[in-house]
Write a protein that holds these residues in place. Structure first.
Motif, short mmCIF file in Angstrom:
data_model
loop_
_atom_site.label_atom_id
_atom_site.label_comp_id
_atom_site.label_asym_id
_atom_site.label_seq_id
_atom_site.Cartn_x
_atom_site.Cartn_y
_atom_site.Cartn_z
N PRO A 31 11.09 -10.91 -17.72
CA PRO A 31 12.15 -11.48 -18.89
C PRO A 31 12.78 -10.18 -19.65
O PRO A 31 13.89 -10.45 -19.88
CB PRO A 31 11.38 -12.29 -19.68
CG PRO A 31 10.03 -12.39 -19.41
CD PRO A 31 9.71 -11.43 -18.33
N ASP A 32 12.24 -9.18 -19.81
CA ASP A 32 12.97 -8.05 -20.60
C ASP A 32 13.98 -7.54 -19.72
O ASP A 32 15.07 -7.22 -20.12
CB ASP A 32 11.93 -6.82 -20.86
CG ASP A 32 10.94 -7.28 -21.95
OD1 ASP A 32 11.11 -8.24 -22.55
OD2 ASP A 32 9.63 -6.72 -21.92
N LEU A 33 14.03 -7.70 -18.36
CA LEU A 33 14.90 -7.20 -17.54
C LEU A 33 16.04 -8.07 -17.62
O LEU A 33 17.18 -7.05 -17.74
CB LEU A 33 14.29 -6.89 -16.27
CG LEU A 33 13.41 -5.89 -15.75
CD1 LEU A 33 12.88 -5.81 -14.29
CD2 LEU A 33 14.40 -4.58 -15.89
N ILE A 34 15.84 -9.33 -17.68
CA ILE A 34 17.24 -10.26 -17.88
C ILE A 34 17.83 -9.57 -19.42
O ILE A 34 19.35 -9.50 -19.21
CB ILE A 34 16.80 -11.23 -18.23
CG1 ILE A 34 16.21 -11.80 -16.62
CG2 ILE A 34 17.81 -12.36 -18.37
CD1 ILE A 34 15.47 -13.32 -16.52
N ASP A 35 17.32 -9.46 -20.10
CA ASP A 35 18.01 -8.97 -21.54
C ASP A 35 18.63 -7.59 -21.18
O ASP A 35 19.76 -7.35 -21.70
CB ASP A 35 17.08 -8.84 -22.70
CG ASP A 35 16.37 -10.29 -22.95
OD1 ASP A 35 17.06 -11.27 -22.69
OD2 ASP A 35 15.30 -10.16 -23.59
N GLN A 36 17.73 -6.68 -20.55
CA GLN A 36 18.46 -5.24 -20.35
C GLN A 36 19.87 -5.45 -19.45
O GLN A 36 20.64 -4.58 -19.80
CB GLN A 36 17.61 -4.43 -19.48
CG GLN A 36 16.51 -3.90 -20.54
CD GLN A 36 15.42 -3.06 -19.72
OE1 GLN A 36 15.99 -2.49 -18.72
NE2 GLN A 36 14.31 -2.98 -20.06
N PHE A 37 19.65 -6.40 -18.61
CA PHE A 37 20.96 -6.48 -17.77
C PHE A 37 22.26 -7.24 -18.58
O PHE A 37 23.19 -6.55 -18.33
CB PHE A 37 20.41 -7.53 -16.49
CG PHE A 37 21.66 -7.98 -15.60
CD1 PHE A 37 22.41 -7.08 -14.79
CD2 PHE A 37 22.29 -9.09 -16.00
CE1 PHE A 37 23.44 -7.37 -13.99
CE2 PHE A 37 23.46 -9.54 -14.93
CZ PHE A 37 23.78 -8.64 -13.91
N THR A 38 21.79 -8.08 -19.28
CA THR A 38 22.89 -8.56 -20.16
C THR A 38 23.78 -7.44 -20.93
O THR A 38 24.69 -7.24 -21.35
CB THR A 38 22.42 -9.69 -21.05
OG1 THR A 38 21.97 -10.86 -20.18
CG2 THR A 38 23.55 -10.31 -21.91
#
Lengths: 358, 267
Positions: A48-55
């Protein structure tokens, strides 16, 4: 009567409010589809951290939804309704979705990170030239077992070990017709894509002879049971086995040498996509070496991303149980799309086998 | 019996029944006559009369029967005792509250309770017995299903017991009937309608249970519900799934007729 009317009005008002709230939430989600994308993925299948990073990196918000079977995912996409921009079907489902014209072609020029992927996993039979799909994770089907609870001679390098009399009432199977029938066919030394009624019959009989050893046929619930030492032996996917082994160090995993299934989960862009550029950006982001290594660390399945593997703990990628050598990989088979008629037959035989368990 | 105005007010219900009762059943019957390619066929019905599906129907029936029987055996005395307590509606409430909790959550809880290291086995070990896997057996399946259905059986029985005129019981006692005769000849016949609706709301859903068959019985119990789920979601054979559903509907109609109240009412 008056209180009844009042109650009815109160319920109507509450419903209207909830409906309004839901509508608000939804329109906030899909409004300005240029800065949001909807990702439709398996549960527990991304860090899920990657989703935040992507945003953070792109400014594109991600709406994340999950499914628990390829078929359920396809049904939802077919029905339209939600604008899914990225989905993650398995290889046979990619083939079916291409056939049913549910996918948009992928523009490779927008995916510079595609070069990170091991060529072994590109241009496979289910999607020649990767026109519609990009590999995400891959893995096998094998046996996870607890060496402290089974007799020493059982190593599960052969399917035959499952039939061992010492395992009476101890074997768990995953509730999937392809997996279980495939195991039956493999144990006979046949292809798990057989389209031969006599062979399927034979495989079913072979499976029925396994029924005294079967404890249960279940789904994801097998993970906690294996972790708590409540289950001894289970047929499961390699990634699920990796999850279990992460929690319970006693466990071991083996892919029997007669052959088994090799599978791939892939990014696709469904026809329902509202933000095709955003979808490409997301796929490219996930293919980035560092991101992919981080994701792999979280998810625990095998990655096709060579550049990411270089960044990962060598102990992980040298583990032949999860990264089998090419020699062993050649013995493994990818599920072919059998077509509905044969898929139905596999399920009928699987049902017959389940009925024999009582 | 109806004047014009009441006929007019029935209109919304007619529409409702047409759209949400008759149309879906008609669709199911229609789909049951289609094969995988959407051609008209009776093969699904032929397939239903093969040993696999017949055996499945019989086992579904048998398990639904056992579940209903045990639920009734537990629910009737409970409801009876409840009506005798001082705060009967409070007690009834306490029994109903667990049914507010999601079915799936309750089922998952039982996986822990029945587990090898769960409380039940810890209790068994106190008596020096060896712990055993209770999950994935017929016993655990019936136990959990009965637990789930008990509130639904208690409510109608409680209501009919509660409405029972106590003077009838006193009269029976005055006329010299023993407690058992009073129960057999007076109380039970007068509450039979509650029992019948209790059986309906238990037996019919029990025929098509499917989540519990997997989570608690580990697919060792296969009901018609399991088969319908598989046909629709995995095989994508809507025809066969609908055919099984048609037979379920037929079985349900039969049950309704058998347990229906004779004088008007809901049957």
């Amino acid at each position: 009567m008056r209180s009844l009317v009042q109650a009815a009005i109160a319920i109507l008002v509450v419903c209207a409010l909830l409906f309004f709230a839901a509508h608000q939430l939804e329109s906030r989600g899909s409004a300005g589809s240029q800065d949001t994308i909807t990702v439709f993925n398996w549960g527990e299948y991304i860090d899920p951290d990657l989703i935040d990073q992507f945003t953070e990196e792109t400014g594109i918000k991600v709406i994340y939804e999950t499914f628990d079977s390829n078929e359920a995912m396809k049904t939802k996409i077919e029905q339209g309704g939600s604008a899914y921009d990225v989905a993650v079907p398995s290889e046979y489902m990619v083939e079916m979705m291409i056939e049913d014209e549910l996918l948009l072609p992928i523009d490779h020029s927008k995916l510079p990170n595609l070069k990170n992927i091991d060529p072994y996993f590109l241009d496979l039979a289910f999607d020649p030239g990767n026109q519609y799909s990009i590999p995400y994770f891959w893995g096998t089907v094998g046996i996870v077992f607890n060496p402290t609870l089974v007799e020493d001679h059982l190593t599960f390098t052969t399917w035959e070990d499952l039939w061992d009399p010492s395992l009476q009432d101890k074997v768990f199977l995953v509730d999937g017709a392809r997996e279980v029938m495939g195991m039956g066919l493999n144990s006979l030394g046949e292809s798990l894509n057989s389209k031969d009624e006599a062979l399927l019959q034979q495989a079913t009989e072979k499976l029925i002879s396994l029924s005294p050893n079967i404890k249960a046929i279940i789904g994801d619930e097998i993970t906690p049971l294996m972790i708590n030492n409540e289950a001894t032996v289970a047929l499961t996917w390699s990634g699920q086995a990796a999850d279990m082994m992460w929690e319970n160090e006693d466990l071991d995993f083996a892919v029997p040498e007669e052959g088994s299934n090799l599978w791939f989960d892939n990014f696709v862009i469904p026809k329902t996509a509202g933000n095709v550029d955003g979808a490409h950006a997301f796929i490219n982001f996930m293919l980035d070496a560092e991101n992919s290594a981080q994701n792999n660390d979280y998810v625990g399945y095998s990655t096709p991303n060579l550049a990411a593997m270089a960044l990962m703990d060598p102990e992980v990628i040298e583990d032949e149980r999860f990264y089998p050598s090419e020699e062993l990989r050649d013995k493994l088979e990818v599920y072919e799309n059998l077509g509905l008629e044969w898929l139905g037959k596999y399920n009928e035989y699987f049902l017959e086998f389940k009925m024999s368990l009582q | 019996m109806f004047n014009k105005a009441s006929k007019g007010s029935l209109f919304p219900y007619t529409i409702w029944i047409a759209f949400f009762v008759i149309a879906p059943i008609a669709l199911i019957v229609y789909y049951s006559m289609l094969d995988l390619n959407g051609n008209f066929t009776f093969n699904n019905y032929k397939a239903f009369f093969t040993p696999v599906y017949l055996k499945m129907t019989l086992t579904s029936f048998w398990y639904a029967f056992l579940i209903t029987l045990f639920t009734l055996i537990i629910a009737y005395p409970t409801a009876f005792l409840l009506t005798k307590t001082k705060h009967k509606h409070l007690w009834l409430m306490l029994i109903i509250i667990p049914s507010w909790i999601n079915l799936l959550l309750k089922t998952y809880a039982f996986i822990g309770i029945f587990g090898l290291y769960g409380p039940v086995n810890a209790f068994i070990e106190v008596f020096g017995l060896e712990s055993k896997q209770i999950l994935f057996t017929d016993f655990s399946f019936i136990f959990v299903s009965v637990y789930i259905f008990i509130p639904f059986m208690i409510i109608p029985i409680f209501n009919s017991l509660d409405k029972l005129n106590p003077t009838l019981v006193y009269a029976a006692r005055d006329l010299g009937a023993s407690s058992f005769t009073t129960f057999r000849r007076v109380i039970f016949p007068l509450t039979i309608d509650g029992v019948k609706s209790g059986i309906q709301v238990t037996f019919i859903p029990a025929l098509s249970l499917f989540m519990i068959t997997r989570l608690i019985a580990g697919n060792k119990v296969i009901t018609l519900g399991t088969a319908i789920e598989q046909q629709f979601l995995v095989s994508q054979n809507w025809g066969m799934g609908s055919t099984i559903a048609v037979f379920l509907i037929i079985i349900m109609v039969v049950i309704m007729l058998l347990t229906g109240q004779k004088k008007g009412g809901r049957a």
